[in-house]
Design a protein around this motif. Structure first.
Motif, short mmCIF file in Angstrom:
data_model
loop_
_atom_site.label_atom_id
_atom_site.label_comp_id
_atom_site.label_asym_id
_atom_site.label_seq_id
_atom_site.Cartn_x
_atom_site.Cartn_y
_atom_site.Cartn_z
N THR A 76 19.29 -0.80 2.16
CA THR A 76 17.87 -0.65 1.77
C THR A 76 16.95 -1.62 2.58
N LEU A 77 15.89 -1.22 2.71
CA LEU A 77 14.78 -2.02 3.35
C LEU A 77 14.30 -2.87 2.49
N ASN A 78 13.88 -4.04 2.95
CA ASN A 78 13.35 -5.10 1.95
C ASN A 78 11.60 -4.91 2.30
N VAL A 79 11.25 -3.78 1.44
CA VAL A 79 9.71 -3.57 1.58
C VAL A 79 9.15 -4.07 0.22
N ALA A 80 7.97 -4.75 0.48
CA ALA A 80 7.17 -5.33 -0.27
C ALA A 80 6.65 -4.26 -1.46
N PRO A 81 6.60 -4.59 -2.76
CA PRO A 81 6.10 -3.63 -3.43
C PRO A 81 4.66 -3.52 -3.42
N ARG A 82 4.15 -2.29 -3.76
CA ARG A 82 2.81 -2.15 -3.49
C ARG A 82 1.99 -2.49 -4.65
N ARG A 83 0.73 -2.96 -4.55
CA ARG A 83 -0.13 -3.41 -5.42
C ARG A 83 -0.70 -2.36 -6.44
N ASP A 84 -0.39 -2.28 -7.42
CA ASP A 84 -0.85 -1.28 -8.31
C ASP A 84 -1.78 -1.65 -9.26
N ASP A 85 -3.32 -1.75 -9.10
CA ASP A 85 -4.41 -2.04 -9.93
C ASP A 85 -4.83 -0.59 -10.76
N GLY A 86 -4.03 0.18 -10.90
CA GLY A 86 -4.29 1.48 -11.71
C GLY A 86 -5.17 2.61 -10.66
N PRO A 87 -5.54 3.55 -11.57
CA PRO A 87 -6.24 4.56 -10.64
C PRO A 87 -7.66 4.08 -9.70
N ARG A 88 -7.74 4.65 -8.41
CA ARG A 88 -9.08 4.25 -7.81
C ARG A 88 -10.24 5.12 -8.44
N PRO A 89 -11.41 4.54 -8.61
CA PRO A 89 -12.66 4.88 -9.10
C PRO A 89 -12.77 6.08 -8.41
N ARG A 90 -13.22 7.48 -8.60
CA ARG A 90 -13.71 8.52 -7.93
C ARG A 90 -14.97 8.57 -7.59
N GLY A 91 -15.26 9.35 -6.61
CA GLY A 91 -16.63 9.45 -6.08
C GLY A 91 -17.30 8.14 -5.18
N ARG A 92 -18.52 8.22 -4.80
CA ARG A 92 -18.90 7.22 -4.00
C ARG A 92 -19.17 6.15 -4.58
N PRO A 93 -19.18 4.67 -4.37
CA PRO A 93 -19.57 3.59 -4.86
C PRO A 93 -21.00 3.74 -5.41
N GLN A 94 -21.26 2.97 -6.38
CA GLN A 94 -22.78 2.94 -7.05
C GLN A 94 -23.25 1.92 -6.37
N LYS A 95 -24.78 1.98 -6.07
CA LYS A 95 -25.48 0.97 -5.73
C LYS A 95 -25.81 -0.13 -6.61
N VAL A 96 -25.65 -1.29 -6.60
CA VAL A 96 -26.22 -2.23 -7.68
C VAL A 96 -27.55 -2.96 -7.18
N SER A 97 -28.67 -2.79 -8.24
CA SER A 97 -29.85 -3.27 -8.02
C SER A 97 -29.92 -4.79 -7.70
N ALA A 98 -30.86 -5.50 -7.18
CA ALA A 98 -30.80 -6.95 -6.97
C ALA A 98 -31.12 -7.38 -8.29
N THR A 99 -31.67 -6.94 -9.41
CA THR A 99 -31.71 -7.52 -10.85
C THR A 99 -30.83 -7.47 -11.54
N ASP A 100 -29.79 -6.44 -11.31
CA ASP A 100 -28.42 -6.59 -11.93
C ASP A 100 -27.29 -7.41 -11.48
#
Length: 108
Positions: A76-100
């Motif tokens: 077997t190859l010594n392959v580093a395990p993938r980092r699993d942060d859970g499912p990726r958010p769908r859609g485009r990233p939301q903009k954050v206003s400067a007040t937030d």
């Protein structure tokens, strides 16, 4: 599989899987860990790998496989395990206003 006599001096990405015999993603992971040859800049926006270094890597992988088979362990190859942060958010990233945005220095 590409024969040793037909391997070009500079190998582009499309031939790596054929020459080395491993998936391209695994090759990139091995390159990042220093276990595979480093790429060579061949132009302003082009990279390649040296064919003889890829052949040496293929031979090294073959020797490792044979050593593992001789000891009775599965190869077997010594392959580093993938980092699993859970499912990726769908859609485009939301903009954050400067007040937030929270000022971290004032809360320290």
């Amino acid at each position: 599989m590409v024969k040793e006599s037909t391997v070009p001096l500079f190998v582009r990405t499309n031939l790596i899987e054929e020459i080395v015999g491993i998936p391209l993603r695994t090759f990139y992971e091995m390159e990042a860990r220093g276990e595979a040859p480093r790429r060579v800049q061949t132009g302003p926006r082009a990279v390649a790998w040296l064919g003889d270094e890829l052949l040496e890597m293929r031979e090294r992988l073959r020797q490792q496989r044979d050593e593992l088979l001789a000891t009775g362990r599965p190869p077997t190859l010594n392959v580093a395990p993938r980092r699993d942060d859970g499912p990726r958010p769908r859609g485009r990233p939301q903009k954050v206003s400067a007040t937030d945005v929270v000022d971290t220095e004032s809360h320290a």
